[in-house]
Design an enzyme around this catalytic site. Structure first.
Site, short mmCIF file in Angstrom:
data_model
loop_
_atom_site.label_atom_id
_atom_site.label_comp_id
_atom_site.label_asym_id
_atom_site.label_seq_id
_atom_site.Cartn_x
_atom_site.Cartn_y
_atom_site.Cartn_z
N PHE A 1 0.86 -1.19 0.00
CA PHE A 1 0.00 0.00 0.00
C PHE A 1 0.88 1.23 0.00
O PHE A 1 1.77 1.36 0.84
CB PHE A 1 -0.94 0.04 1.21
CG PHE A 1 -1.87 1.23 1.16
CD1 PHE A 1 -3.01 1.20 0.37
CD2 PHE A 1 -1.57 2.39 1.86
CE1 PHE A 1 -3.85 2.31 0.30
CE2 PHE A 1 -2.41 3.50 1.80
CZ PHE A 1 -3.55 3.45 1.01
N ASP B 1 9.24 2.62 1.54
CA ASP B 1 8.09 3.38 2.01
C ASP B 1 7.96 3.13 3.51
O ASP B 1 7.49 2.09 3.94
CB ASP B 1 6.83 2.91 1.26
CG ASP B 1 5.56 3.61 1.73
OD1 ASP B 1 5.60 4.25 2.80
OD2 ASP B 1 4.53 3.49 1.03
N LYS C 1 2.71 9.66 8.25
CA LYS C 1 1.95 9.29 9.46
C LYS C 1 2.48 9.83 10.79
O LYS C 1 2.06 10.88 11.23
CB LYS C 1 1.82 7.76 9.49
CG LYS C 1 0.87 7.26 8.39
CD LYS C 1 0.32 5.88 8.68
CE LYS C 1 -0.86 5.57 7.77
NZ LYS C 1 -0.53 4.95 6.50
C1 LIG Z 1 -0.77 5.21 5.07
C2 LIG Z 1 0.27 4.83 4.10
C3 LIG Z 1 0.47 5.57 2.92
C4 LIG Z 1 -0.42 6.72 2.51
O1 LIG Z 1 -0.30 7.81 3.37
P1 LIG Z 1 -1.38 9.01 3.26
O2 LIG Z 1 -0.89 10.00 4.25
O3 LIG Z 1 -2.71 8.42 3.58
O4 LIG Z 1 -1.32 9.51 1.86
C5 LIG Z 1 1.52 5.20 2.10
N1 LIG Z 1 2.31 4.16 2.41
C6 LIG Z 1 2.15 3.44 3.53
C7 LIG Z 1 3.09 2.32 3.84
C8 LIG Z 1 1.12 3.74 4.41
O5 LIG Z 1 0.93 3.00 5.50
#
Ligand SMILES: *Cc1c(COP(=O)(O)O)cnc(C)c1O
Length: 412
Positions: free
Chosen positions: A150, A235, A264
């Site tokens: 994700f 990420d 986050k």
């Molecule tokens: C939550 C998340 C995102 C997206 O972040 P947003 O602030 O909602 O755009 C991207 N990568 C990972 C691994 C995430 O957990």
């Protein structure tokens, strides 16, 4: 007049049903909301309008790393908002430069690009990868990502996300993405080649159900990237900022990527993202290549600086490791008591996934909420726990009590 309005707002009785009507009628329906409205937070607790406390093991989805309304963060935000909120990136502001320096000192990277979310941090990383690759060869534009990953909700990020349910209604999608099964070393070797500009991976897949990468997988990704002149991008939007028991999850593996994305937990609840890079990746963008009006403004960067101060001052990364281990062992006891419902625990530090049988995850989440415990389901078979990093062992004991009560009432 404004002072009056402020007074009215603070004194206004909270009317749950009214907000619910407005939400139903006027907010786009992108979320299936849980049946509760929160009005206040303090530490690891949230409160509804009746004053009922909820122990929060979700922390706004791994965002409220220092808990709710930490007095140091609140004070920093109050002071900064009375000094300077925003001037745009046409001008230098000290908090942004200070945050870049702090992040670089605390990591293996050399430069930061600031943005407002995780998806935007990944967009920046994807644009860096494409420009970097095309600078070597016009066909070096492929980005390899993992199935069940994700990476966010912009068009490029849903395309990078290896789960068709997020992207299938939004075609045509940007091209140049290739997908491999996560943790499959041979599959990665088979697809990465000289036309790969980047390999993009989560060290621990979060939304996909808390699945840590194996040591061998990330080491192989590093070797392949080096061999083919590709960038390795991690990420760390969910895993970063102390969550796993190290400041950055890449430190758990001893594998340093070329680019790392954050969001986050970074702002402790204030929207901020960052894309950190080293080497050639850090020098790829030049003026005009990328930007964002709000990004890295004095308020958001002050929030991130305060979060990093609190993390260091209260040893919260170490706390995540210690309390995470305690939570894992207490969840093991629940597994013994409810073997038909609860399986093993995956994850690191305070980023944990509990395996759930009989597709009962959502039922357990709903029951727990009734009992004053906030947890979250990623799919039907996993309960996700990403609490504030300030969680104490006594909070874990309370959470286990509430979870046990919930499981006992389900009688499955
Ligand atoms: C939550 C998340 C995102 C997206 O972040 P947003 O602030 O909602 O755009 C991207 N990568 C990972 C691994 C995430 O957990």
């Amino acid at each position: 007049m404004l002072a009056e309005a402020i007074a009215v707002n603070t004194d206004a009785p909270v009317n749950n049903s009214e907000a619910k009507i407005w939400d139903n009628a006027h907010v786009m329906r992108t979320y299936a909301r849980q049946p509760v409205e929160f009005v206040r937070g303090e530490g690891v607790y949230l409160y509804d309008a009746s004053g009922k406390p909820y122990l929060d093991l979700l922390a706004g989805i791994a965002v409220c790393a220092v808990g709710h309304c930490h007095p140091y963060l609140t004070c920093a935000l109050q002071q900064q908002s009375a000094t300077l909120l925003h001037v745009s990136n046409l001008y230098l502001t000290e908090p942004q430069a200070r945050l870049a320096r702090r992040l670089v000192e605390l990591s293996d990277f050399e430069r930061a690009f600031f943005c407002n979310s995780g998806a935007e941090a990944n967009e920046a990383a994807i644009k860096i990868a494409r420009k970097y690759g095309r600078g070597i060869r016009e066909s070096k534009t492929n980005i390899v990502t993992a199935l069940k990953s994700f990476h966010g909700r912009t068009l490029a990020a849903i395309t990078a996300t290896g789960q068709p349910k997020y992207s299938e209604n939004f075609a045509p999608l940007p091209g140049g993405f290739q997908y491999v099964p996560f943790n499959d070393v041979e599959a990665l070797k088979a697809v990465v080649n000289e036309d790969t500009c980047a390999i993009l991976l989560e060290p621990i897949q979060g939304e996909g159900g808390i699945h840590p990468a194996s040591m061998e997988y990330l080491r192989t990704a590093r070797e392949l990237a080096d061999h083919h002149g590709s960038l390795l991008i991690f990420d760390e939007v969910q895993t970063g900022v102390g969550r796993t028991g190290k400041l950055w999850a890449y430190q758990q593996y001893g594998v340093i990527p070329d680019v790392m994305t954050l969001a986050k937990g970074l702002g402790g609840g204030v929207p901020i993202g960052a894309c950190l890079a080293r080497g050639a990746a850090a020098e790829t963008f030049v003026p005009g290549d990328h930007g964002s009006t709000f990004a890295g403004n004095p308020l958001a960067t002050t929030a991130a600086l305060a979060v990093l101060d609190i993390l260091a001052d209260e040893n919260l990364t170490e706390n995540a490791r210690r309390v995470g281990a305690y939570l894992t062992s207490r969840l093991g006891e629940l597994q013994q008591k409810f073997p038909a419902l609860i399986g093993g625990v995956r994850g690191m530090g305070l980023m944990l996934g509990v395996e759930v049988f009989q597709s009962a995850a959502r039922k357990i989440v709903a029951g727990a909420l009734d009992n004053g415990l906030i947890i979250n389901a990623t799919g039907d078979d996993t309960i996700r726990l990403v609490p504030p990093l300030t969680l104490a062992e006594a909070d874990v004991d309370r959470a286990i009590e509430l979870l046990e009560k919930t499981l006992a009432s389900l009688r499955m």
